[in-house]
Design a protein around this motif. Structure first.
Motif, mmCIF file in Angstrom:
data_model
loop_
_atom_site.group_PDB
_atom_site.id
_atom_site.type_symbol
_atom_site.label_atom_id
_atom_site.label_comp_id
_atom_site.label_asym_id
_atom_site.label_seq_id
_atom_site.Cartn_x
_atom_site.Cartn_y
_atom_site.Cartn_z
ATOM 1 N N THR A 351 -7.902 -148.033 79.788
ATOM 2 C CA THR A 351 -8.537 -148.843 78.746
ATOM 3 C C THR A 351 -8.275 -148.253 77.365
ATOM 4 O O THR A 351 -7.911 -148.962 76.418
ATOM 5 C CB THR A 351 -10.052 -148.953 78.991
ATOM 6 O OG1 THR A 351 -10.285 -149.618 80.227
ATOM 7 C CG2 THR A 351 -10.716 -149.735 77.865
ATOM 8 N N ALA A 354 -4.404 -148.531 76.533
ATOM 9 C CA ALA A 354 -4.001 -149.911 76.235
ATOM 10 C C ALA A 354 -4.606 -150.397 74.924
ATOM 11 O O ALA A 354 -3.975 -151.147 74.169
ATOM 12 C CB ALA A 354 -4.404 -150.823 77.383
ATOM 13 N N SER A 355 -5.838 -149.980 74.628
ATOM 14 C CA SER A 355 -6.493 -150.384 73.377
ATOM 15 C C SER A 355 -5.705 -149.887 72.171
ATOM 16 O O SER A 355 -5.487 -150.622 71.199
ATOM 17 C CB SER A 355 -7.924 -149.838 73.323
ATOM 18 O OG SER A 355 -8.709 -150.380 74.379
ATOM 19 N N GLU A 357 -2.422 -148.783 72.260
ATOM 20 C CA GLU A 357 -1.043 -149.295 72.320
ATOM 21 C C GLU A 357 -0.958 -150.778 71.956
ATOM 22 O O GLU A 357 0.108 -151.271 71.598
ATOM 23 C CB GLU A 357 -0.456 -149.072 73.726
ATOM 24 C CG GLU A 357 -0.287 -147.621 74.132
ATOM 25 C CD GLU A 357 0.907 -146.942 73.458
ATOM 26 O OE1 GLU A 357 1.360 -147.436 72.412
ATOM 27 O OE2 GLU A 357 1.361 -145.914 73.989
ATOM 28 N N SER A 358 -2.084 -151.486 72.035
ATOM 29 C CA SER A 358 -2.062 -152.922 71.681
ATOM 30 C C SER A 358 -1.759 -153.139 70.202
ATOM 31 O O SER A 358 -1.418 -154.252 69.793
ATOM 32 C CB SER A 358 -3.413 -153.571 72.029
ATOM 33 O OG SER A 358 -4.448 -153.050 71.203
ATOM 34 N N THR A 361 4.269 -152.533 68.948
ATOM 35 C CA THR A 361 5.151 -153.499 69.625
ATOM 36 C C THR A 361 6.205 -152.803 70.489
ATOM 37 O O THR A 361 7.134 -153.442 70.963
ATOM 38 C CB THR A 361 5.862 -154.380 68.585
ATOM 39 O OG1 THR A 361 6.609 -153.539 67.690
ATOM 40 C CG2 THR A 361 4.859 -155.203 67.791
ATOM 41 N N ALA A 365 4.608 -149.568 75.120
ATOM 42 C CA ALA A 365 3.233 -149.952 74.778
ATOM 43 C C ALA A 365 2.886 -151.292 75.422
ATOM 44 O O ALA A 365 1.791 -151.465 75.984
ATOM 45 C CB ALA A 365 3.083 -150.036 73.260
ATOM 46 N N ARG A 366 3.827 -152.246 75.358
ATOM 47 C CA ARG A 366 3.559 -153.562 75.956
ATOM 48 C C ARG A 366 3.357 -153.453 77.467
ATOM 49 O O ARG A 366 2.562 -154.180 78.056
ATOM 50 C CB ARG A 366 4.712 -154.523 75.630
ATOM 51 C CG ARG A 366 4.728 -154.972 74.176
ATOM 52 C CD ARG A 366 5.558 -156.242 74.008
ATOM 53 N NE ARG A 366 6.973 -155.988 74.264
ATOM 54 C CZ ARG A 366 7.867 -155.711 73.313
ATOM 55 N NH1 ARG A 366 7.471 -155.628 72.053
ATOM 56 N NH2 ARG A 366 9.122 -155.512 73.611
ATOM 57 N N VAL A 369 -0.197 -152.159 78.074
ATOM 58 C CA VAL A 369 -1.162 -153.236 77.816
ATOM 59 C C VAL A 369 -1.135 -154.251 78.957
ATOM 60 O O VAL A 369 -2.184 -154.739 79.408
ATOM 61 C CB VAL A 369 -0.866 -153.915 76.464
ATOM 62 C CG1 VAL A 369 -1.751 -155.142 76.270
ATOM 63 C CG2 VAL A 369 -1.064 -152.932 75.323
ATOM 64 N N GLY A 373 -4.103 -155.515 81.548
ATOM 65 C CA GLY A 373 -4.397 -156.925 81.779
ATOM 66 C C GLY A 373 -4.406 -157.269 83.246
ATOM 67 O O GLY A 373 -5.256 -158.057 83.706
ATOM 68 N N LEU A 379 -10.297 -154.520 76.454
ATOM 69 C CA LEU A 379 -9.833 -153.542 75.478
ATOM 70 C C LEU A 379 -10.864 -153.343 74.364
ATOM 71 O O LEU A 379 -11.599 -154.259 74.000
ATOM 72 C CB LEU A 379 -8.487 -154.000 74.872
ATOM 73 C CG LEU A 379 -7.344 -154.238 75.866
ATOM 74 C CD1 LEU A 379 -6.050 -154.514 75.119
ATOM 75 C CD2 LEU A 379 -7.180 -153.063 76.824
ATOM 76 N N ARG A 381 -11.735 -151.756 70.323
ATOM 77 C CA ARG A 381 -11.108 -151.783 69.010
ATOM 78 C C ARG A 381 -10.961 -150.345 68.498
ATOM 79 O O ARG A 381 -11.950 -149.688 68.187
ATOM 80 C CB ARG A 381 -11.939 -152.596 68.032
ATOM 81 C CG ARG A 381 -11.297 -152.700 66.660
ATOM 82 C CD ARG A 381 -12.107 -153.594 65.744
ATOM 83 N NE ARG A 381 -11.491 -153.670 64.433
ATOM 84 C CZ ARG A 381 -11.974 -154.381 63.422
ATOM 85 N NH1 ARG A 381 -13.099 -155.072 63.592
ATOM 86 N NH2 ARG A 381 -11.360 -154.394 62.249
#
Length: 625
Positions: A351, A354-355, A357-358, A361, A365-366, A369, A373, A379, A381
């Motif tokens: 979590t 991914a938070s 790396e979101s 781009t 990182a994708r 994420v 998912g 995720l 902030r």
């Protein structure tokens, strides 16, 4: 009905003229038993109508290029036959020659139809949606960032990304895929493809001149205009050969009456038969119909060539070199392993990672994420986000400070023996490893790996069956490269390369093995694609530089088309050789028979033009391979 007949005549003028000439010849032959002068008039009309197209082409070549071609030779032979009273033979010659010419024109158009049909699919208008207002505009007025509406059953007018809506898209015109592909918000779509049942709001990502469809049309136009070396040689040979044949014909007309006591009529008749049977019509038709048929065959499978020369070269390839990322592999890494330490749970670690790396781009990182998912994680902030170029990213998630990046970014003292052991194991498996640190403690390792394309192993195996070697050229590290190469069954591996290194290795392989093909998708592959004997670009995922530099484009990124294209190229070369041997044998046989057996002009015409039709039909077989 009359309009349809008129359109047919306009579109098939050459065939219509040939058939009309044949009918006039038949009527003239029947009339000759009743009224000879009327028959001659009909024969002359048959000459003019049936032979006009060939005569115009022959005279045009003579005046503009100051050269001779087979069209002029055939017309001269027919006129010569008429001048000595053999009107029927001359008219038959015109009829069969024009009929074979019409057939060749038809087959050339038929073989290129699958490619040129793309031109008719080019959309001209689009519905632009701006400030809640729909406006119909020409595609040239669209700008990057505009939003367009595409309703069900309409062709998509521009490359872009779906902002809203869901539908199935028929991409056959671009990729050759026979089954429509389901698309939704966030997916990329291409100009010229056909929308299915849903309405789509699409954000334009490329101008009409820069769309993938526009690039395909440019490739098509280049393919139709470029000739293989064999055809260029044949055209030069035809012109020299035509002069020689015409020179011998003049000698045959003059020498026997002066030296051998032949009558002028007999000598001229013999010369006209020689002029017909020695003309290289079948030789000239040995190459282009076969080449265009093969190119058309590939176009239906989603493979575009920039010219027949490249298919000819592909048949001679001894080594196929591959870029790794995006070519042999999908170019989309996925998470393969997650190892947690110091009692930190996998969901907590993933979590946080991914938070953070979101906000980037990067492909890795994708992938992280996407993994979150898949597990249905919510995720957070991040705050105080910072990217450290070349190393990783860091930020606060709630009250903890997280760092995510390459192993070398972290101090040796922070990595305990257990973590170091697992890190080494994963790297030896050819995986990319990301270290996750919470505050001052190593929380876990995430291993990622690009997935090899499912068709890659089959392709390499089939290339080996053809006697073709496979090589990998990649900028990736040695361990990862050898892992992928072993999985795919590749013979030669070159890793940690810069673009100039790839170019150097292509030249070395050419010196060692001969013809080399290069398959790539990125800007860094463009130099190697240019220097290879055949550059092959991945069409769907390829960069603009790769598409523009390559000689062959896989529109659906299906690697299996490489092997089948090599097979087809080799078959095309065999068909061309068959045609040329057969055509040459027929010409020599008819020339010999003219001097030994006194074959009549109509039989010479049938033998010569019949062989032309046969080599055209033999080339057309490649349409259905």
């Amino acid at each position: 009905m009359m309009m349809n007949i008129k359109e047919w005549v306009v579109r098939n003028g050459e065939l219509a003229a040939s058939v009309t000439g044949g009918i006039l010849t038949a009527i003239a032959w029947a009339t000759s038993h009743i009224h000879e002068d009327a028959a001659i008039v009909l024969y002359i009309l048959a000459f003019i109508i049936g032979g006009f197209s060939q005569a115009r082409q022959g005279v045009k070549t003579l005046i503009l290029e100051r050269d001779l071609d087979v069209n002029l030779l055939m017309i001269l032979a027919a006129i010569g036959a008429g001048c000595i009273g053999y009107w029927a033979e001359g008219a038959i010659l015109i009829f069969i020659f024009s009929l074979s010419g019409a057939l060749e024109t038809y087959t050339m158009a038929r073989s290129s139809k699958d490619i040129s049909a793309l031109m008719d699919m080019k959309p001209e208008m689009a519905v632009r949606y701006r400030d809640d207002i729909e406006e119909k505009v020409h595609i040239s007025e669209l700008e990057v960032g505009d939003v367009i509406i595409v309703r069900n059953g309409e062709r998509i007018p521009a490359d872009g990304t779906i902002q809203e809506g869901r539908s199935s898209i028929d991409q056959a015109s671009i990729t050759g895929e026979s089954i429509p592909v389901d698309k939704e918000a966030g997916d990329e779509v291409f100009a010229g493809t056909l929308n299915g049942e849903g309405a789509l709001y699409i954000e334009v990502s490329a101008s009409s001149e820069s769309s993938l469809f526009a690039k395909i049309i440019a490739l098509v136009q280049e393919a139709q205009s470029e000739m293989p070396k064999s055809q260029l040689f044949m055209e030069r040979f035809e012109r020299i050969y035509a002069r020689v044949v015409l020179g011998i014909t003049v000698v045959l007309m003059l020498a026997p009456p002066l030296l051998m006591d032949w009558t002028w009529n007999h000598a001229i008749y013999k010369a006209m038969v020689f002029l017909v049977v020695a003309s290289p019509c079948a030789l000239v038709a040995s190459i282009m119909p076969a080449m265009l048929s093969a190119i058309s065959n590939r176009a239906r499978k989603g493979v575009l060539f920039k010219g027949g020369a490249h298919l000819e070269n592909l048949a001679r390839v001894q080594v196929v070199t591959f870029d790794k990322t995006g070519t042999l592999t999908r170019g989309r890494p996925v998470v393969t392993d997650m190892l947690m330490f110091h009692g930190i749970s996998e969901s907590e670690c993933l979590t946080a990672a991914a938070s953070i790396e979101s906000l980037t781009t990067h492909p890795l990182a994708r992938a992280i994420v996407a993994k979150a998912g898949e597990q249905g994680l919510t995720l957070e902030r991040p705050t105080d986000f910072q990217a450290v170029t070349g190393w990783g990213v860091q930020a606060y998630v709630q009250s903890d400070f997280w760092s995510i990046g390459k192993p070398g970014w972290f101090e040796e003292a922070e990595i305990c023996e257990q973590v170091r052991k697992e890190l080494h194991r994963l790297e030896m498996e050819g995986k990319t490893v990301i270290v996750i640190q919470r505050n001052d403690t190593i929380a876990g390792l995430i291993a990622l790996q690009d997935q090899i394309r499912p068709e890659a192993q089959t392709l390499i195996s089939r290339l080996h069956t053809l006697g073709v070697r496979a090589a990998m050229l990649t900028g990736d590290q040695e361990k990862t490269a050898h892992k992928i190469a072993k999985e795919a069954g590749i013979d030669l591996v070159y890793a940690e390369l810069l673009p100039e290194d790839k170019l150097r290795i292509i030249k070395e392989l050419q010196a060692q093995y001969g013809h080399v093909a290069m398959v790539g998708d990125g800007v860094n592959d463009a130099p190697a694609l240019a220097v290879a004997n055949v550059g092959i670009a991945m069409g769907a995922a390829g960069s603009d530089a790769a598409l523009e530099t390559a000689d062959m484009v896989l529109m659906n990124d299906d690697l299996a088309n490489i092997e089948s294209s090599i097979r087809l190229g080799r078959k095309m070369n065999r068909v061309v050789k068959q045609n040329m041997i057969f055509a040459g044998a027929v010409i020599l046989t008819l020339i010999f028979s003219n001097f030994v057996s006194n074959i009549p002009l109509p039989l010479g015409v049938v033998g010569h033009e019949g062989s032309t039709i046969l080599v055209i039909l033999n080339g057309l077989r490649l349409l259905r391979q």
